[in-house]
Design a protein around this motif. Sequence first.
Motif, PDB file in Angstrom:
ATOM      1  N   PRO A 186      26.121  35.181 109.666  1.00 15.06           N
ATOM      2  CA  PRO A 186      27.075  36.155 109.838  1.00 15.06           C
ATOM      3  C   PRO A 186      27.063  37.330 108.798  1.00 15.06           C
ATOM      4  CG  PRO A 186      27.929  34.151 109.074  1.00 15.06           C
ATOM      5  CD  PRO A 186      26.695  33.900 109.436  1.00 15.06           C
ATOM      6  N   GLU A 187      26.442  37.002 107.757  1.00 10.31           N
ATOM      7  CA  GLU A 187      26.518  37.924 106.454  1.00 10.31           C
ATOM      8  C   GLU A 187      25.621  39.250 106.809  1.00 10.31           C
ATOM      9  OE1 GLU A 187      26.698  36.627 102.424  1.00 10.31           O
ATOM     10  OE2 GLU A 187      26.828  34.624 103.222  1.00 10.31           O
ATOM     11  N   ILE A 188      24.669  38.915 107.697  1.00  9.08           N
ATOM     12  CA  ILE A 188      23.606  39.947 108.197  1.00  9.08           C
ATOM     13  C   ILE A 188      24.292  41.034 109.013  1.00  9.08           C
ATOM     14  CG2 ILE A 188      21.281  40.593 108.805  1.00  9.08           C
ATOM     15  CD1 ILE A 188      21.262  39.408 106.111  1.00  9.08           C
ATOM     16  N   PRO A 189      24.256  42.266 108.940  1.00  4.64           N
ATOM     17  CA  PRO A 189      24.900  43.169 109.973  1.00  4.64           C
ATOM     18  C   PRO A 189      23.972  43.441 111.010  1.00  4.64           C
ATOM     19  CG  PRO A 189      24.612  44.424 107.910  1.00  4.64           C
ATOM     20  CD  PRO A 189      24.043  42.791 107.862  1.00  4.64           C
ATOM     21  N   THR A 190      23.450  42.307 111.807  1.00  2.00           N
ATOM     22  CA  THR A 190      22.323  42.681 112.964  1.00  2.00           C
ATOM     23  C   THR A 190      22.965  43.680 113.798  1.00  2.00           C
ATOM     24  OG1 THR A 190      23.350  40.734 114.015  1.00  2.00           O
ATOM     25  CG2 THR A 190      21.253  40.614 112.657  1.00  2.00           C
ATOM     26  N   ASN A 191      24.368  43.883 113.944  1.00  2.04           N
ATOM     27  CA  ASN A 191      24.999  44.684 114.817  1.00  2.04           C
ATOM     28  C   ASN A 191      26.392  44.726 114.710  1.00  2.04           C
ATOM     29  OD1 ASN A 191      25.029  46.524 116.940  1.00  2.04           O
ATOM     30  ND2 ASN A 191      24.758  45.051 118.717  1.00  2.04           N
ATOM     31  N   PRO A 192      26.770  45.124 113.490  1.00  8.76           N
ATOM     32  CA  PRO A 192      28.244  44.933 113.508  1.00  8.76           C
ATOM     33  C   PRO A 192      28.635  46.296 113.919  1.00  8.76           C
ATOM     34  CG  PRO A 192      27.209  45.922 111.373  1.00  8.76           C
ATOM     35  CD  PRO A 192      25.979  45.429 112.390  1.00  8.76           C
ATOM     36  N   GLU A 193      29.036  46.312 115.349  1.00  8.81           N
ATOM     37  CA  GLU A 193      29.430  47.468 116.070  1.00  8.81           C
ATOM     38  C   GLU A 193      28.473  48.539 115.694  1.00  8.81           C
ATOM     39  OE1 GLU A 193      33.386  48.555 115.265  1.00  8.81           O
ATOM     40  OE2 GLU A 193      34.109  46.645 115.565  1.00  8.81           O
ATOM     41  N   GLU A 194      27.236  48.184 115.887  1.00  9.91           N
ATOM     42  CA  GLU A 194      26.083  49.335 115.314  1.00  9.91           C
ATOM     43  C   GLU A 194      26.353  50.434 116.250  1.00  9.91           C
ATOM     44  OE1 GLU A 194      22.326  47.624 116.023  1.00  9.91           O
ATOM     45  OE2 GLU A 194      21.305  49.406 115.520  1.00  9.91           O
ATOM     46  N   PRO A 195      26.056  51.773 115.470  1.00 13.45           N
ATOM     47  CA  PRO A 195      26.083  52.807 116.263  1.00 13.45           C
ATOM     48  C   PRO A 195      24.871  53.022 117.146  1.00 13.45           C
ATOM     49  CG  PRO A 195      25.415  53.231 114.105  1.00 13.45           C
ATOM     50  CD  PRO A 195      26.060  51.823 114.075  1.00 13.45           C
ATOM     51  N   GLU A 196      25.148  53.313 118.546  1.00 13.08           N
ATOM     52  CA  GLU A 196      24.149  53.446 119.355  1.00 13.08           C
ATOM     53  C   GLU A 196      22.795  54.368 118.823  1.00 13.08           C
ATOM     54  OE1 GLU A 196      23.327  51.831 121.787  1.00 13.08           O
ATOM     55  OE2 GLU A 196      25.512  50.878 122.203  1.00 13.08           O
ATOM     56  N   ILE A 197      21.552  53.955 119.058  1.00 14.83           N
ATOM     57  CA  ILE A 197      20.410  54.598 118.351  1.00 14.83           C
ATOM     58  C   ILE A 197      20.386  56.018 119.393  1.00 14.83           C
ATOM     59  CG2 ILE A 197      18.073  54.641 117.733  1.00 14.83           C
ATOM     60  CD1 ILE A 197      18.561  51.850 116.898  1.00 14.83           C
ATOM     61  N   PRO A 198      20.502  57.109 119.015  1.00 11.52           N
ATOM     62  CA  PRO A 198      20.178  58.333 119.925  1.00 11.52           C
ATOM     63  C   PRO A 198      18.715  58.061 120.524  1.00 11.52           C
ATOM     64  CG  PRO A 198      21.406  59.003 118.081  1.00 11.52           C
ATOM     65  CD  PRO A 198      20.912  57.561 117.622  1.00 11.52           C
ATOM     66  N   GLY A 199      18.667  58.469 121.708  1.00 10.81           N
ATOM     67  CA  GLY A 199      17.034  58.417 122.284  1.00 10.81           C
ATOM     68  C   GLY A 199      17.144  57.037 123.438  1.00 10.81           C
ATOM     69  N   GLU A 200      18.001  56.220 122.951  1.00  5.70           N
ATOM     70  CA  GLU A 200      17.985  54.733 123.976  1.00  5.70           C
ATOM     71  C   GLU A 200      19.193  55.045 124.884  1.00  5.70           C
ATOM     72  OE1 GLU A 200      18.672  51.609 121.360  1.00  5.70           O
ATOM     73  OE2 GLU A 200      16.578  51.566 120.454  1.00  5.70           O
ATOM     74  N   LEU A 701       8.178  61.919 120.000  1.00  7.66           N
ATOM     75  CA  LEU A 701       7.315  61.013 119.244  1.00  7.66           C
ATOM     76  C   LEU A 701       8.148  60.361 118.044  1.00  7.66           C
ATOM     77  CD1 LEU A 701       4.737  59.821 118.401  1.00  7.66           C
ATOM     78  CD2 LEU A 701       4.146  61.552 116.940  1.00  7.66           C
ATOM     79  N   LEU A 702       8.760  61.191 117.476  1.00 10.82           N
ATOM     80  CA  LEU A 702       9.627  60.635 116.286  1.00 10.82           C
ATOM     81  C   LEU A 702      10.870  59.765 116.725  1.00 10.82           C
ATOM     82  CD1 LEU A 702       9.876  63.692 113.865  1.00 10.82           C
ATOM     83  CD2 LEU A 702       8.747  61.680 113.594  1.00 10.82           C
ATOM     84  N   HIS A 703      11.517  60.268 117.963  1.00 12.40           N
ATOM     85  CA  HIS A 703      12.458  59.407 118.662  1.00 12.40           C
ATOM     86  C   HIS A 703      11.924  58.061 118.646  1.00 12.40           C
ATOM     87  CE1 HIS A 703      15.315  62.781 119.687  1.00 12.40           C
ATOM     88  NE2 HIS A 703      16.104  61.481 119.349  1.00 12.40           N
ATOM     89  N   GLU A 704      10.594  58.074 119.583  1.00  8.32           N
ATOM     90  CA  GLU A 704      10.011  56.748 119.879  1.00  8.32           C
ATOM     91  C   GLU A 704       9.737  55.970 118.781  1.00  8.32           C
ATOM     92  OE1 GLU A 704       6.075  55.051 122.258  1.00  8.32           O
ATOM     93  OE2 GLU A 704       6.818  57.342 122.590  1.00  8.32           O
ATOM     94  N   ILE A 705       9.154  56.456 117.649  1.00  9.41           N
ATOM     95  CA  ILE A 705       8.884  55.568 116.354  1.00  9.41           C
ATOM     96  C   ILE A 705      10.124  55.025 115.645  1.00  9.41           C
ATOM     97  CG2 ILE A 705       7.751  55.694 114.144  1.00  9.41           C
ATOM     98  CD1 ILE A 705       5.765  57.713 115.294  1.00  9.41           C
ATOM     99  N   SER A 706      11.205  56.229 115.425  1.00  8.34           N
ATOM    100  CA  SER A 706      12.128  55.767 114.857  1.00  8.34           C
ATOM    101  C   SER A 706      13.112  54.588 115.554  1.00  8.34           C
ATOM    102  CB  SER A 706      13.223  56.936 114.688  1.00  8.34           C
ATOM    103  OG  SER A 706      12.460  58.206 113.816  1.00  8.34           O
ATOM    104  N   ASN A 707      13.227  54.713 116.787  1.00 12.20           N
ATOM    105  CA  ASN A 707      13.973  53.624 117.582  1.00 12.20           C
ATOM    106  C   ASN A 707      13.251  52.400 117.329  1.00 12.20           C
ATOM    107  OD1 ASN A 707      16.015  55.310 118.369  1.00 12.20           O
ATOM    108  ND2 ASN A 707      14.682  56.159 120.333  1.00 12.20           N
ATOM    109  N   SER A 708      11.960  52.325 117.425  1.00 12.66           N
ATOM    110  CA  SER A 708      11.281  51.091 117.361  1.00 12.66           C
ATOM    111  C   SER A 708      11.419  50.592 115.772  1.00 12.66           C
ATOM    112  CB  SER A 708       9.559  51.284 117.654  1.00 12.66           C
ATOM    113  OG  SER A 708       8.867  50.111 117.409  1.00 12.66           O
TER     114      SER A 708
END
Length: 838
Positions: A186-200, A701-708
């Motif tokens: 629980p200490e790792i914020p894997t998705n602590p109300e994670e902001p949606e990644i634009p492009g997804e 291209l940058l959206h695709e790489i960054s999201n990944s």
Amino acid sequence: MSKEKEPSSSKKKMKIVVSGATAVMIFSAGLSLYHHWDQPAASNPIRLTHSNNDISSVIASSGKRKSQIRLNTDSDQPTPIEQPKDRKKQNFSLKNNIDNNVVYIVDLSEPDKNQTVMGLVVDPAKNAPLPEIPKKEVPPILSTIILDQEDDIIVPPNADDENENSGLELPGEGTIEEGSTGEDNPEIPTNPEEPEIPGETGEPTTPSNPSNPGNPNVPTDPFPIPSEPEKPTPGYKTVALIVPESLYTQIKYYTAADDTASLQNAVYYGGQVKKQDEDYAKIIDLIVSSAVKLKDQAVQDPSNGYTYSSLQLINSLQLEDQKIQALQAEIRKELYKQFLNNEIQLYVAKSTPAVSTAEVSNSADSSEVASGVTAESPEVANSSTSSQEDKDIVYYVGKYNEITGEKIEKSDFKEADKKLLESAKKEAEVDENTTEALNKYQMDARYSPEVAEEAKQQKEELVKKQVKPLEERKPGDYEEIPTETALETLTKLKDSGQYVQVIEQGGSLVSNLDIATVVNDASNLLMQQTNSMEDELDAYTSATKQKKIVAQYQTLVEAPGVPAEYAKASEDRLYQYRLMIEARDTATDDLAKAVILASEAATKEKAISEGARSLLNKLSSDLLAAAVGYSLDKEEQAYEILSTRSVINSVYAQTATSRKQAISYSKTANDMWQKQNANGALQYAGESNRLYPERHMNDDLLHEISNSLLEKASGRSFQEQLKTYNLLASVPGLPNDINQVVITRKEAVDQYIRGKDEQNLEKAVYYLGESWEKEWTKDLAAVLLDTKSNQLFTEANEMRGVDFALAGRYYKTLVNTSGVSDEIKQASKQAMDELKVN
């Protein structure tokens, strides 16, 4: 817990720090003991305990004795203990001096001495209800009292431990294996109300505090300074905080750490400096020293995991400093050389039968974030290369030689220049392909080590074909001049400026040396006059002047009797002028061809005329602007034309060079991403954006790489996350929505780590508060912030009687910091009021 030295005759004492409310309880207990001093031994004595429950009020009566006093404890009952048989009396008694409003706690271990231990002052004027003690266990404002060692009491945490590690096991410290999702921790914020990644999802992300929305790659200011100074309260003393720190202090902190991640932060945050900022020169020095170390590390150990992000970070700086710019020039030169070597290897592989391109298609190291796995490429079935590939290799090698001053041996061309020449000849046979033919001839003429002369000749012949033939010259209709008066008449005509008539009527009489002299003078004067007209700005806009210039030059070229030197010079000027006119007229249909013709016209004379220069600049500017809307092939052609002709304005030529290079880098970036080389793809896409920011050709291209990369990083330790964030944050022209996600997360993690590692409690609390404001680290920062703020609050309480200004500063830091509990904020505000500081 510190012990206070007592005389040997007294019982051993301890100095214990307790709350004001607990002191009241002690007072009540003592009062009870005093009240029951002479009661039978069966009466139960009182054992002091500390309760976490609220104490709404404590009532003590100094009037008629009561038979019983009850303390409101956890069980709502006094805790009975067995009375020792040999103990005659309790060790505390209360002595009340009403006149002086002082209540004394007296040591009765030796009743005859009646020794006072401590006096509690009671101020009737401030006899207001006690403030409610927060339910949350928070160290309150402290008092000091001497208690018998036998008493059982709960004390606040030792303030001396304020800077010790809290014992939290944090991300980035080995708690999670790299690449794991972190879902079980629980200490790792894997998705602590994670902001949606634009492009997804397509949802825009709101930046936390964008400092420059016009430039998405400028990091937001994570340490904003209040825009207006705090207004002091009358009668209060204002204390200055040490947070937020100045930019110089922040950069100095990171450079002192000297590890790669800290040096990257020094360069990253230092890049925000402005010339008008305080300590600008010192900050620049720190940035330079950090950048030099990062570059050296990248060169000495390319596989250290930070190479791409370090070099890209330095390259993305926009600082007007010669040392920084020199570092950037080295990095850009090396990147172009790497690009060129890769292109040459691919070209050679394609030019040689049965050679696989798999080993040369992806030369960049990709160990930093993504693996550099290169898919096997099929062997080249034949040795053919496309004419575009031939042209590109000649252009790239030629430009490298120009930029670096280094020479690529002709063997590296693999006869690309010869193939290009043959291709140009074929293009020249088709009228529609004249522009590309001229473009290829020029490239070979400028850059080929072997076929330059032939390419130049072929180009000139093709250019001449583009100029419309002259109309037949019609001499003027003049009265015939008698032979006996010819010299006198021609001389008068020359003196009156009738140079054309003198040449046309006297040209056939030059066998007479005197007449020949007059004709020579008239020819010279006519050529000077025509040259001056052609130099004027309206020479290419005024139809009347244009007609006159052509006619006068044509007279000098075609009329008999004109000296050969004047005739030849006039012929060259006439061709140059007609070629420039042709360029002007061609611009309507083919702007690229118009620039070629105009530049060829300009090279015909040592000093180009003002009119010709003005027209060439206009055509070049128009082509540069129009190219943005062309197809990619036509756009590249335009930049090749503008960047391979020395007469083109240097600003236009450099812009064209950068744009051509940007398009080439963009192609390379896409190729690398297809082969799963994220680092190389980001490096070339970023440099492409820096060279050509207006085009946005790499956004998808940058959206695709960054999201990944962001998706993979979210489950990793903070140190691994920062590698990804630093890599992406340093990409010039990163799409704004992705950029804001990256910057927000990077700053959140940086602030959390700074707060965790910071030895100064005020700064630790401040940075953890900043991190708490970011959703990405909010939950994790809250845990450590609670610990650090409690420690700072405890220290503030201890400093009240030693240095009230310092204590006030601590309290003020707690009040101003986001994420600090309401209980501590309220208690700190109350303490500030009591100290009369703000």
